[in-house]
Design a protein around this motif. Structure first.
Motif, PDB file in Angstrom:
ATOM      1  N   LEU A 103       0.831  -1.209   0.000  1.00 36.29           N
ATOM      2  CA  LEU A 103       0.000   0.000   0.000  1.00 36.29           C
ATOM      3  C   LEU A 103       0.859   1.250   0.000  1.00 36.29           C
TER       4      LEU A 103
ATOM      5  N   ASN B 197      -4.149   6.050   1.485  1.00 35.80           N
ATOM      6  CA  ASN B 197      -5.036   4.997   1.970  1.00 35.80           C
ATOM      7  C   ASN B 197      -5.602   5.379   3.337  1.00 35.80           C
TER       8      ASN B 197
ATOM      9  N   LEU C 141      -8.082   3.390   5.934  1.00 32.32           N
ATOM     10  CA  LEU C 141      -8.319   2.056   5.394  1.00 32.32           C
ATOM     11  C   LEU C 141      -8.491   1.059   6.533  1.00 32.32           C
TER      12      LEU C 141
END
Length: 720
Positions: free
Chosen positions: A312, A316, A319
């Motif tokens: 990742l 993000n 998340l």
């Protein structure tokens, strides 16, 4: 992590016991590990006609990578029979077969042979990563699964029998799989866009078309097998949902690959199974490579045979990654590769990772306010169970990690940067409620072990607050807590508190201190310690002292390893000391001052040609060594370099001693000692018969050869 430039009731929790992942009632403090819809049974605890292997902790051996470091080897016609611990209709098996072989295992339920078999293969095993220092061929095990086609109850028997291929059986997971879910109203099915559920045709474009049509809604992946030949991108503001991870199966090694997304992506309830058979770090062979965007989630997924589950990068924010199974990756299970803000990774099950199972790596910008919580990690075979490389205000809470194999600890809190720009640890790092079982490993690059929980100032000092609380360490092959500067630069480890730990059956020591710095220990209890309570030998020896502060409530680990020139071996105990040994060699030392590179540790490094020199023109100057325990010291040998270039000189020295490091008394009063190259530049100082000290201090008030205190070696002996 290694880089080149490259359903149970909610009230029940999974805990690790001998041979079985069992359900236990929650305690006052949150239990460690994920709440899982499965129960695992070790093959070595089952009935078998095969051969048990292990236990073995040697890197590169099959048993060393097995759960519990033991397994059962079956040849043709041999079987292992499991007693089912709970109602189930499915089994997942961790196994290994010899390199280059494939085959099947026959399956029997209560003595009746099923028409279905379990496929086994070495295709995804035997990984070589020669560019990683210290790596050997690894990743011997794999996982295979089967819906039994019937329900079995607790106490029923499920047997697995080898046919033409030798197989080593490790652990079986029994699970009651729910029926396949039905299509949500208003969703767009990938089959309506032409996806082929038989797995024969290429469904890539159908998935893309369904995602485009369902913006703001749900893409439905019905039961079936779907082949994608290339990755998806431009995924945002959509839910991708399957009928369950045993039913909806996507076959691809690259599912989503995108550098950015506006977010709102929710991926759940299907499997992505790849075809990654080797580790190529330049390839994005990951379930997710890049960004899902803010306020996204991944849940209920089965991810297998990929390089990385989720790598990742980018935005993000917030998340959530939860309730997933990530198996058999050739590298990390999940890596937050910088810029993660408010990410929660929780209640996931990870097994057989080829690098860190869960990692945060603060490259380019820090991971911030993110956490790994209530995850179960088993058998990472070339790194750590959980690793935090830099970042700000990070939490690692209530995780269960077992059976790390090589180059790693159960949990690593580290300033190892790998690449720049890197954001070191900052703020408060919370490590709470974790259970570590058989974790820690020998590091062949260091030629010494890594502890179950490691705090590592690898590339820079650790100045963050590191709070380690409510930790359980069981059966570590080496140490429980390690403090080290793994890059060999002697950076300090500071601001660490260890509070409320239970250590059972550690192979060598409870605390392995190899860096300068300090930690406070409170309420740390240890039983069945293999060698000694404390190994306190900073590396490099000249880097300074690691101070352990007793905050109270500690028991079972007060002894200190006596010989910094040797490593304690598992279970050997603290050996009877050599009465002729040098008590000062390699011990932590300090001084009131040093000139340039002539640091105090050079007087205990065993090299008579290196030396400590105090601050010049600033008498008196003092040099102090911590011998680790109180000893009856009877003789000192003081040296300067033997070279004739060192002219004869007289140093005026007072010898002092202390048992607590605070209150010093004079052992030998101020005396002039002549050092002369003609006689080896060595003097011997006899100490009174009543001398008993732990801290040895030499105070130098004059030197006729140079305006500073100077010693190339200070040796302390218990014999006259």
């Amino acid at each position: 992590m290694h880089r080149t430039v490259r359903g149970m009731p909610a009230a029940m929790v999974v805990a690790l016991s001998a041979g079985l992942l069992t359900t236990t009632a929650p305690a006052a403090h949150a239990a460690s590990g994920a709440t899982l819809p499965l129960s695992s049974v070790e093959a070595e605890s089952a009935t078998t006609t095969g051969t048990k292997i292990g236990p073995d902790y040697t890197q590169g051996t099959l048993a060393s990578e097995a759960s519990g470091r033991q397994a059962v080897r079956l040849t043709s016609g041999q079987r292992v029979e499991f007693t089912v611990p709970r109602a189930a209709n499915a089994v997942n098996l961790a196994y290994s077969v010899p390199d280059g072989q494939s085959g099947t295992l026959d399956v029997y339920v209560n003595g009746t042979k099923l028409t279905k078999t379990l496929p086994v293969t070495s295709k995804y095993s035997y990984i070589d990563t020669s560019w990683i220092p210290g790596a050997k061929t690894h990743h011997f095990f794999d996982n295979t699964r089967l819906l039994l086609g019937q329900n079995v109850q607790a106490g029923d028997k499920v047997a697995l029998e080898a046919t033409a291929t030798q197989a080593t059986v490790d652990v079986a997971d029994f699970e009651q799989v729910d029926a396949a879910a039905i299509q949500p109203a208003g969703s767009v099915s990938v089959t309506s866009k032409g996806a082929d559920p038989s797995g024969n045709g290429d469904s890539t474009q159908a998935f893309r078309d369904a995602i485009s049509a369902a913006q703001g809604g749900v893409v439905w992946i019905p039961p079936g097998d779907y082949k994608l030949s290339s990755s998806l991108s431009g995924v945002q503001n959509v839910t991708l949902q399957g009928a369950g991870s045993w039913y909806s199966i996507v076959h691809t090694s690259r599912f989503i690959d995108q550098s950015s997304s506006s977010g709102g992506v929710h991926i759940k309830d299907f499997a992505v199974i790849g075809e990654v058979t080797e580790r190529v770090d330049s390839n994005p062979d990951n379930f997710v490579n890049g960004a899902l965007g803010p306020n996204s989630s991944v849940s209920g997924m089965w991810l297998q045979h990929l390089k990385v589950g989720l790598w990742l990068m980018g935005n993000n924010d917030n998340l959530v990654v939860e309730n997933n199974r990530i198996l058999d990756t050739t590298a990390d299970g999940l890596n937050l590769n910088g810029n993660a803000r408010g990410v929660r990774v929780r209640n996931n099950f990870l097994r057989n990772q080829g690098d860190d199972a869960l990692a945060m790596w603060s490259l380019y910008s820090p991971d911030t306010n993110s956490s790994f919580e209530n995850n179960t990690v088993s058998q990472p075979n070339l790194a750590n169970g959980i690793a935090i490389y830099g970042g700000t205000d990070i939490a690692v809470k209530n995780n269960l990690v077992s059976d790390t194999n090589a180059l790693g600890s159960g949990i690593a809190i580290s300033n190892q940067k790998f690449l720049d720009p890197f954001s070191p640890l900052a703020g408060t790092i919370t490590v709470d409620g974790n259970t570590l079982v058989r974790t820690g490993a020998m590091n062949p690059n260091w030629n010494h072990p890594m502890g179950a929980l490691r705090v590592d100032s690898y590339d820079s000092a650790i100045n963050a607050t590191v709070d380690i609380t409510h930790t359980t360490v069981t059966d570590s092959p080496y140490s429980a807590f390690e403090f080290v500067s793994g890059g060999g630069q002697g950076h300090p480890v500071r601001n660490v508190t260890v509070d409320g730990a239970t250590v059972k059956n550690t192979g060598t020591v409870v605390v392995q201190a190899e860096a300068q710095g300090a930690a406070t220990f409170r309420n740390v209890t240890a039983t069945s310690v293999g060698a000694a309570g404390i190994y306190n030998c900073p590396y490099p020896a000249s880097s300074g002292t690691f101070t352990l502060t007793d905050g109270g409530g500690n028991s079972g680990w007060s002894s200190t390893w006596l010989d910094c020139s040797t490593w304690p071996q598992p279970g050997q105990g603290n050996p009877d000391p050599d009465p002729n040994r040098n008590l000062a060699k390699g011990r932590p030392v300090t001084a009131t001052g040093s000139q340039d590179v002539y640091t105090p540790g050079k007087a205990v490094d065993g090299d008579a040609n290196s030396y400590w020199e105090s601050t010049n023109n600033a008498f008196p100057q003092a040099w102090t060594a911590d011998l680790g325990s109180s000893y009856a010291v009877r003789r000192l040998v003081l040296k300067l370099p033997p070279s004739s270039a060192w002219g004869a000189r007289t140093q005026t020295i007072t010898v002092l001693g202390s048992t607590d490091g605070s209150n010093y008394s004079t052992v030998v009063g101020s005396t002039g000692y002549r050092f002369d190259p003609a006689t080896g530049n060595t003097v011997t100082v006899a100490l009174p018969a009543s001398t008993n000290l732990r801290y040895l201090r030499l105070s130098v008030s004059a030197n006729t050869g140079w305006p500073a205190g100077q010693f190339s070696e200070v040796e302390a002996y218990p014999t006259s």
